[in-house]
Design an enzyme around this catalytic site. Structure first.
Site, PDB file in Angstrom:
ATOM      1  N   ASP A  19       0.921  -1.070   0.104  1.00  0.00           N
ATOM      2  CA  ASP A  19      -0.090   0.068  -0.109  1.00  0.00           C
ATOM      3  C   ASP A  19       0.846   1.296  -0.102  1.00  0.00           C
ATOM      4  OD1 ASP A  19      -2.125  -1.735   0.334  1.00  0.00           O
ATOM      5  OD2 ASP A  19      -1.898  -1.634   2.606  1.00  0.00           O
ATOM      6  N   GLU A 226     -11.566   0.366  -3.198  1.00  0.00           N
ATOM      7  CA  GLU A 226     -10.686   0.881  -2.267  1.00  0.00           C
ATOM      8  C   GLU A 226      -9.271   1.496  -2.677  1.00  0.00           C
ATOM      9  OE1 GLU A 226      -9.604  -2.565   0.267  1.00  0.00           O
ATOM     10  OE2 GLU A 226      -8.303  -3.543  -1.295  1.00  0.00           O
TER      11      GLU A 226
END
Ligand code: FUB
Length: 326
Positions: A19, A226
């Site tokens: 991420d 997301e």
């Protein structure tokens, strides 16, 4: 879809991180990743295998494809968050007036995701947590955009990210996930207060629409799931995101931070591993896609490794699709 093969670099083979939120501070690239932990496989739709507890800040000397990567060590630990429960997921960091603000999603003691702020004097931390989460915050996956008129925070994610538990910024009695031809659930954008510690307004939905202005449908494999990220290119706002269960990174283009954003295409085809997540950054005139995959862990979705490659636009500002499997 035709995808180009690009030269890719694993940035930090020494540890599992994911991420990547990436910014250039003081002329240098800084990476704010999640820090994956080895555990027995508990893969499920709630994301219970992503049990991160702390995060390190990395920086790169010069060119991201070749420059030396420095691990500045642990910059933040969820045990220093008084309200924290578990799962420190995707953070982002932004600078204002010489201070660095880390925005992080963390489940509270009731297992509900909230967003916290932690502050440092340097980009590499250490970051000190504010005592309470941001009022009115929920869900996860943070991106912060610095604009001349203020700072905009994007957040939200489905399934384990809990976005389906909210409508109009209020918690529902029970989760409602749209299906098929129903409009998909949007990411959120909210302007931050001048002190950077609260929302300055109610979060607004970020619509990804088709060429006719209709929100993408819940059953569309290109709909938002997301990992919101926003960057600017040639005066346009590029909203990019993961499609989750269809495993793509996609993007849409708009004229202002709140959108709407018109769907344009795929940035990255599926990688090895369930999740895909990224940031897009310009450094010295070139554009880069930072992301992760699970090749080095032998395909374990919860043990991811950071990668970078160059990203290319055509003459009309369209992003050329990159092959994820190489
Ligand atoms: O790292 C935990 C979660 O996995 C992130 O918040 C999602 O974007 C996915 O990458």
């Amino acid at each position: 879809m035709e995808a180009i093969k690009t030269n890719k670099r694993y940035l930090f083979p020494e540890d599992y991180m994911a991420d990547p939120s990436v910014h250039v501070f003081n002329g240098k690239i800084y990476i704010y990743p999640s820090h994956d932990i080895e555990l027995d496989n508990v893969e499920n739709d709630n994301g219970d295998c992503y049990v991160m507890e702390d995060m390190h800040v990395l920086s790169i000397d010069g060119d991201p494809m070749t420059g030396k990567v420095t691990d500045h060590g642990k910059a933040f630990d969820m045990k220093d968050v008084p309200w924290g429960g578990r799962q420190l997921w995707d953070c982002d960091c932004i600078e204002k007036d010489g201070k660095y603000y880390l925005y992080y999603p963390l489940k509270d003691k009731n297992d509900v995701f909230r967003i916290g702020v932690a502050v440092a004097d340097r980009p590499e931390g250490p970051f000190k947590a504010e005592p309470d989460p941001i009022r009115g915050s929920y869900s996860m996956d943070i991106c912060v955009l610095k604009e001349e008129d203020g700072y905009y925070l994007y957040f939200g994610g489905l399934w384990g990210g809990q976005l389906q538990r909210y409508r109009d910024n209020k918690a529902l009695e029970s989760a409602e996930l749209p299906e098929g031809d129903e409009p998909s659930l949007p990411s959120r954008c909210v302007r931050l207060s001048d002190d950077m510690l609260q929302f300055a307004e109610d979060p607004r939905p970020i619509q990804v629409v088709d060429e006719d202005g209709n929100p993408l449908k819940a059953g569309d494999p290109h709909r938002f799931f997301e990992a919101s990220w926003v960057h600017k290119y040639n005066g346009k706002y590029y909203f990019s995101y993961s499609t989750g269960d269809s495993h793509l990174l996609c993007y849409a283009v708009g004229d202002n931070p709140y959108g709407p954003f018109v769907y344009k295409g795929v940035i990255l085809t599926p990688v090895v591993g369930w999740t895909t997540h990224h940031s897009i950054v310009e450094y010295e005139g070139k554009w880069y896609l930072f992301h992760h995959d699970s090749v080095p862990s032998g395909g374990k979705s919860w043990l991811r490794s950071l990668k970078v490659c160059e990203l290319t636009y055509d003459k009309d500002g369209n992003i050329l699709t990159i092959e994820g499997m190489d």
